[in-house]
Scaffold this motif. Sequence first.
Motif, PDB file in Angstrom:
ATOM      1  N   VAL A 119      40.223   4.611   6.998  1.00  0.00           N
ATOM      2  CA  VAL A 119      39.288   3.602   7.512  1.00  0.00           C
ATOM      3  C   VAL A 119      38.348   3.144   6.400  1.00  0.00           C
ATOM      4  CG1 VAL A 119      37.383   3.211   9.118  1.00  0.00           C
ATOM      5  CG2 VAL A 119      39.448   4.384   9.893  1.00  0.00           C
ATOM      6  N   GLU A 120      37.860   4.097   5.609  1.00  0.00           N
ATOM      7  CA  GLU A 120      36.977   3.739   4.499  1.00  0.00           C
ATOM      8  C   GLU A 120      37.702   2.844   3.489  1.00  0.00           C
ATOM      9  OE1 GLU A 120      34.427   7.255   3.064  1.00  0.00           O
ATOM     10  OE2 GLU A 120      36.021   8.132   4.281  1.00  0.00           O
ATOM     11  N   ASP A 122      40.310   0.865   4.086  1.00  0.00           N
ATOM     12  CA  ASP A 122      40.551  -0.447   4.709  1.00  0.00           C
ATOM     13  C   ASP A 122      39.268  -1.292   4.645  1.00  0.00           C
ATOM     14  OD1 ASP A 122      42.433  -1.980   6.803  1.00  0.00           O
ATOM     15  OD2 ASP A 122      40.355  -2.084   7.475  1.00  0.00           O
ATOM     16  N   GLN A 123      38.156  -0.648   4.958  1.00  0.00           N
ATOM     17  CA  GLN A 123      36.883  -1.393   4.952  1.00  0.00           C
ATOM     18  C   GLN A 123      36.500  -1.844   3.552  1.00  0.00           C
ATOM     19  OE1 GLN A 123      34.353   1.333   7.040  1.00  0.00           O
ATOM     20  NE2 GLN A 123      34.921   0.520   9.047  1.00  0.00           N
ATOM     21  N   ARG A 126      38.714  -4.909   2.717  1.00  0.00           N
ATOM     22  CA  ARG A 126      38.331  -6.098   3.500  1.00  0.00           C
ATOM     23  C   ARG A 126      36.965  -6.652   3.103  1.00  0.00           C
ATOM     24  NH1 ARG A 126      41.711  -6.658   7.953  1.00  0.00           N
ATOM     25  NH2 ARG A 126      42.880  -4.764   8.295  1.00  0.00           N
ATOM     26  N   SER A 127      36.075  -5.756   2.672  1.00  0.00           N
ATOM     27  CA  SER A 127      34.711  -6.216   2.376  1.00  0.00           C
ATOM     28  C   SER A 127      34.589  -6.808   0.974  1.00  0.00           C
ATOM     29  CB  SER A 127      33.741  -5.046   2.517  1.00  0.00           C
ATOM     30  OG  SER A 127      34.016  -4.117   1.482  1.00  0.00           O
ATOM     31  N   ASN A 280      29.964   5.976  16.187  1.00  0.00           N
ATOM     32  CA  ASN A 280      30.576   4.830  15.498  1.00  0.00           C
ATOM     33  C   ASN A 280      29.905   4.494  14.165  1.00  0.00           C
ATOM     34  OD1 ASN A 280      28.267   3.679  16.371  1.00  0.00           O
ATOM     35  ND2 ASN A 280      29.202   1.887  17.339  1.00  0.00           N
ATOM     36  N   HIS A 283      31.000   7.537   8.766  1.00  0.00           N
ATOM     37  CA  HIS A 283      32.103   7.079   7.914  1.00  0.00           C
ATOM     38  C   HIS A 283      33.264   8.069   7.948  1.00  0.00           C
ATOM     39  CE1 HIS A 283      31.714  10.041   4.673  1.00  0.00           C
ATOM     40  NE2 HIS A 283      30.476  10.111   5.108  1.00  0.00           N
TER      41      HIS A 283
END
Length: 329
Positions: A119-120, A122-123, A126-127, A280, A283
């Motif tokens: 997830v980290e 991917d973020q 994307r960022s 949520n 991280h």
Amino acid sequence: MGNSFLVTTAIPDPGFQLLADAGRVTVLPEPPDYETLAALCASGDFDVVLTQLRDVIDAPLLAGARLRGVSNFAVGYNNIDVDAATRAGIMVGNTPGVLTDATADIAMLLILGTARRVVEGDQLVRSGRFHGWEPELLLGRDVSGAVLGLAGFGRIARATARRALGFGMEVLFSPRPPSDRPVSDEELGEFVGRVRQVPWEELVERSDFLSLHVPLSDQTRHLVDADVLHRMKPDAILINTARGPVVHEDALVEALQNNVIAAAGLDVFEDEPRLAPGLNELHNTVLLPHVGSATVRVRSEMARLSALNAVAMAEGRAPLHPVSSYVKA
Ligand code: DGY
């Protein structure tokens, strides 16, 4: 053609058609609240209700229900008071088997996803904060060689063990935590010499990844609480594809915030769809919306089984997959 079915939420093909071929089908336009569902079940208009996990079928509802059966669109049936159903002469069916591999895939995905910080990563991409390969970018954990502790050793746990062994993990299990039950070699079958049973306390303390595969019951509610979390290794990762209330979610958030354990991969939550405050923002979690069984094939199989269970019960026969054995005379 006298059968009448109440379907609380539309189900995939071929579920509806199987029901429609056997009788009249009422599909509710939106998930019913408890009072609405209780009133419908008590109306005498339906032989069988086809339910989802969020439909609470408890003792008061069952005592007033005029039904032959409840067909749950799930393998788990903690939303149904099966003893009360049996007392009321109402059969219950579920959908085991068809979702085993898909759910084990999600357990493995969460193991890999937490270990490798998916997830980290991917973020970051994307960022726009990914500036090219770096020697120390998002370093994760090795899965091969790590100890996977399985809480429970039913179908899904075994399918997870199969996958984990393929990834070179050492697999330990505790079949019925928090209590013990010796598992014979005969029961272990293909796993003899490949996985090892340990007491629950040892499983908690030795696991690099602790993966939960127990049904929700009075014995397993909050099985993983603050005490258990503190007994886990500080770099351990908790995986839950079973039921949310097996974990004390507030205690988990606190443990993750304070580095009591390293990370968690969750497909289920204590009070779905609500998340414990703070979860949520962490991280070090991978959070999925209860999709263990969510493949096209599996959901279609679940629809087929739940419909066949419903038709059988409407006709006064035992469901293909009975949770209770009562058949109305
Ligand atoms: C089940 O079947 O119990 C799952 O949680 C949903 O597929």
